[in-house]
Write a protein that holds these residues in place. Structure first.
Motif, PDB file in Angstrom:
ATOM      1  N   VAL A 116       0.846  -1.191   0.000  1.00  0.00           N
ATOM      2  CA  VAL A 116       0.000   0.000   0.000  1.00  0.00           C
ATOM      3  C   VAL A 116       0.881   1.240   0.000  1.00  0.00           C
ATOM      4  O   VAL A 116       1.867   1.311   0.735  1.00  0.00           O
ATOM      5  N   ASN A 117       0.507   2.202  -0.823  1.00  0.00           N
ATOM      6  CA  ASN A 117       1.216   3.474  -0.861  1.00  0.00           C
ATOM      7  C   ASN A 117       0.417   4.498  -0.066  1.00  0.00           C
ATOM      8  O   ASN A 117      -0.656   4.913  -0.480  1.00  0.00           O
ATOM      9  N   ASN A 118       0.947   4.897   1.067  1.00  0.00           N
ATOM     10  CA  ASN A 118       0.368   5.966   1.864  1.00  0.00           C
ATOM     11  C   ASN A 118       1.138   7.230   1.515  1.00  0.00           C
ATOM     12  O   ASN A 118       2.350   7.279   1.717  1.00  0.00           O
ATOM     13  N   PRO A 119       0.470   8.265   0.986  1.00  0.00           N
ATOM     14  CA  PRO A 119       1.196   9.444   0.518  1.00  0.00           C
ATOM     15  C   PRO A 119       1.962  10.180   1.615  1.00  0.00           C
ATOM     16  O   PRO A 119       2.889  10.924   1.327  1.00  0.00           O
ATOM     17  N   PHE A 120       1.612   9.964   2.872  1.00  0.00           N
ATOM     18  CA  PHE A 120       2.288  10.628   3.977  1.00  0.00           C
ATOM     19  C   PHE A 120       3.398   9.783   4.588  1.00  0.00           C
ATOM     20  O   PHE A 120       4.355  10.316   5.128  1.00  0.00           O
ATOM     21  N   LEU A 121       3.264   8.462   4.510  1.00  0.00           N
ATOM     22  CA  LEU A 121       4.220   7.572   5.171  1.00  0.00           C
ATOM     23  C   LEU A 121       5.140   6.845   4.208  1.00  0.00           C
ATOM     24  O   LEU A 121       6.285   6.574   4.536  1.00  0.00           O
ATOM     25  N   GLY A 122       4.653   6.500   3.034  1.00  0.00           N
ATOM     26  CA  GLY A 122       5.438   5.757   2.063  1.00  0.00           C
ATOM     27  C   GLY A 122       4.745   4.466   1.657  1.00  0.00           C
ATOM     28  O   GLY A 122       3.574   4.249   1.952  1.00  0.00           O
ATOM     29  N   THR A 123       5.479   3.586   0.997  1.00  0.00           N
ATOM     30  CA  THR A 123       4.937   2.329   0.496  1.00  0.00           C
ATOM     31  C   THR A 123       5.457   1.170   1.338  1.00  0.00           C
ATOM     32  O   THR A 123       6.661   1.032   1.516  1.00  0.00           O
ATOM     33  N   GLY A 124       4.533   0.373   1.852  1.00  0.00           N
ATOM     34  CA  GLY A 124       4.904  -0.772   2.674  1.00  0.00           C
ATOM     35  C   GLY A 124       3.821  -1.827   2.653  1.00  0.00           C
ATOM     36  O   GLY A 124       2.777  -1.669   2.011  1.00  0.00           O
ATOM     37  N   LEU A 125       4.055  -2.911   3.366  1.00  0.00           N
ATOM     38  CA  LEU A 125       3.100  -4.009   3.455  1.00  0.00           C
ATOM     39  C   LEU A 125       2.150  -3.791   4.626  1.00  0.00           C
ATOM     40  O   LEU A 125       2.595  -3.513   5.734  1.00  0.00           O
ATOM     41  N   VAL A 126       0.847  -3.915   4.379  1.00  0.00           N
ATOM     42  CA  VAL A 126      -0.136  -3.869   5.464  1.00  0.00           C
ATOM     43  C   VAL A 126      -0.465  -5.304   5.861  1.00  0.00           C
ATOM     44  O   VAL A 126      -0.260  -6.237   5.095  1.00  0.00           O
ATOM     45  N   ALA A 127      -1.004  -5.434   7.075  1.00  0.00           N
ATOM     46  CA  ALA A 127      -1.288  -6.777   7.591  1.00  0.00           C
ATOM     47  C   ALA A 127      -2.519  -7.389   6.940  1.00  0.00           C
ATOM     48  O   ALA A 127      -2.688  -8.598   6.958  1.00  0.00           O
ATOM     49  N   GLY A 128      -3.402  -6.593   6.374  1.00  0.00           N
ATOM     50  CA  GLY A 128      -4.597  -7.135   5.742  1.00  0.00           C
ATOM     51  C   GLY A 128      -5.654  -6.073   5.571  1.00  0.00           C
ATOM     52  O   GLY A 128      -5.398  -4.890   5.729  1.00  0.00           O
ATOM     53  N   GLU A 146       3.887  -1.532  15.130  1.00  0.00           N
ATOM     54  CA  GLU A 146       2.836  -1.062  14.227  1.00  0.00           C
ATOM     55  C   GLU A 146       3.112   0.379  13.830  1.00  0.00           C
ATOM     56  O   GLU A 146       3.550   1.177  14.637  1.00  0.00           O
ATOM     57  N   ILE A 147       2.825   0.688  12.588  1.00  0.00           N
ATOM     58  CA  ILE A 147       2.869   2.059  12.085  1.00  0.00           C
ATOM     59  C   ILE A 147       1.459   2.357  11.605  1.00  0.00           C
ATOM     60  O   ILE A 147       1.028   1.871  10.569  1.00  0.00           O
ATOM     61  N   ALA A 148       0.730   3.102  12.407  1.00  0.00           N
ATOM     62  CA  ALA A 148      -0.677   3.366  12.115  1.00  0.00           C
ATOM     63  C   ALA A 148      -0.812   4.261  10.887  1.00  0.00           C
ATOM     64  O   ALA A 148      -0.044   5.206  10.702  1.00  0.00           O
ATOM     65  N   THR A 149      -1.804   3.975  10.061  1.00  0.00           N
ATOM     66  CA  THR A 149      -1.996   4.761   8.843  1.00  0.00           C
ATOM     67  C   THR A 149      -2.525   6.159   9.146  1.00  0.00           C
ATOM     68  O   THR A 149      -2.431   7.040   8.308  1.00  0.00           O
ATOM     69  N   GLY A 150      -3.088   6.376  10.308  1.00  0.00           N
ATOM     70  CA  GLY A 150      -3.570   7.706  10.692  1.00  0.00           C
ATOM     71  C   GLY A 150      -2.540   8.525  11.427  1.00  0.00           C
ATOM     72  O   GLY A 150      -2.807   9.630  11.866  1.00  0.00           O
ATOM     73  N   ARG A 151      -1.320   8.016  11.539  1.00  0.00           N
ATOM     74  CA  ARG A 151      -0.267   8.676  12.300  1.00  0.00           C
ATOM     75  C   ARG A 151      -0.002  10.103  11.810  1.00  0.00           C
ATOM     76  O   ARG A 151       0.217  11.005  12.595  1.00  0.00           O
ATOM     77  N   GLN A 152      -0.007  10.308  10.502  1.00  0.00           N
ATOM     78  CA  GLN A 152       0.313  11.623   9.959  1.00  0.00           C
ATOM     79  C   GLN A 152      -0.740  12.659  10.330  1.00  0.00           C
ATOM     80  O   GLN A 152      -0.447  13.843  10.396  1.00  0.00           O
ATOM     81  N   LEU A 153      -1.967  12.240  10.585  1.00  0.00           N
ATOM     82  CA  LEU A 153      -3.027  13.185  10.919  1.00  0.00           C
ATOM     83  C   LEU A 153      -2.873  13.736  12.327  1.00  0.00           C
ATOM     84  O   LEU A 153      -3.280  14.860  12.598  1.00  0.00           O
TER      85      LEU A 153
END
Length: 96
Positions: A6-18, A75-82
């Protein structure tokens, strides 16, 4: 396995758990957070399949969040940048 990249525009591209749909059949799929250990285990499977480029991207993403003492994140939460965007703002909600 590539659906997990998954490409998160704020965090980068990595593997999500599901993915999950929050219990509703008609709800769109929601990405879960990035998990360090899951990415490492998935990298072994990616290597076995010969997908070294995806392994490199996953490890590079996780390493960007490695602490100075060498520990990897759980864990690196996807909402971390917010969180950093809303800190310092006082919000008042008024309902009529």
């Amino acid at each position: 396995m590539l659906q997990g990249m998954v490409n998160n525009p704020f965090l980068g591209t990595g593997l999500v758990a599901g993915y999950r749909n929050l219990g509703r059949e008609s709800a769109p799929r929601v990405r879960l957070g990035f998990f360090g250990r899951d990415s490492l285990w998935t990298s072994l499977a990616l290597n076995a399949a010969g997908d070294f480029a995806t392994t490199r991207a996953a490890l590079q993403f996780i390493s960007e969040f490695q602490r100075e003492d060498g520990k990897m994140p759980h864990e690196i939460a996807t909402g971390r940048q917010l969180r950093s965007l809303v800190q310092g703002f006082s919000v008042r909600l008024r309902f009529r």
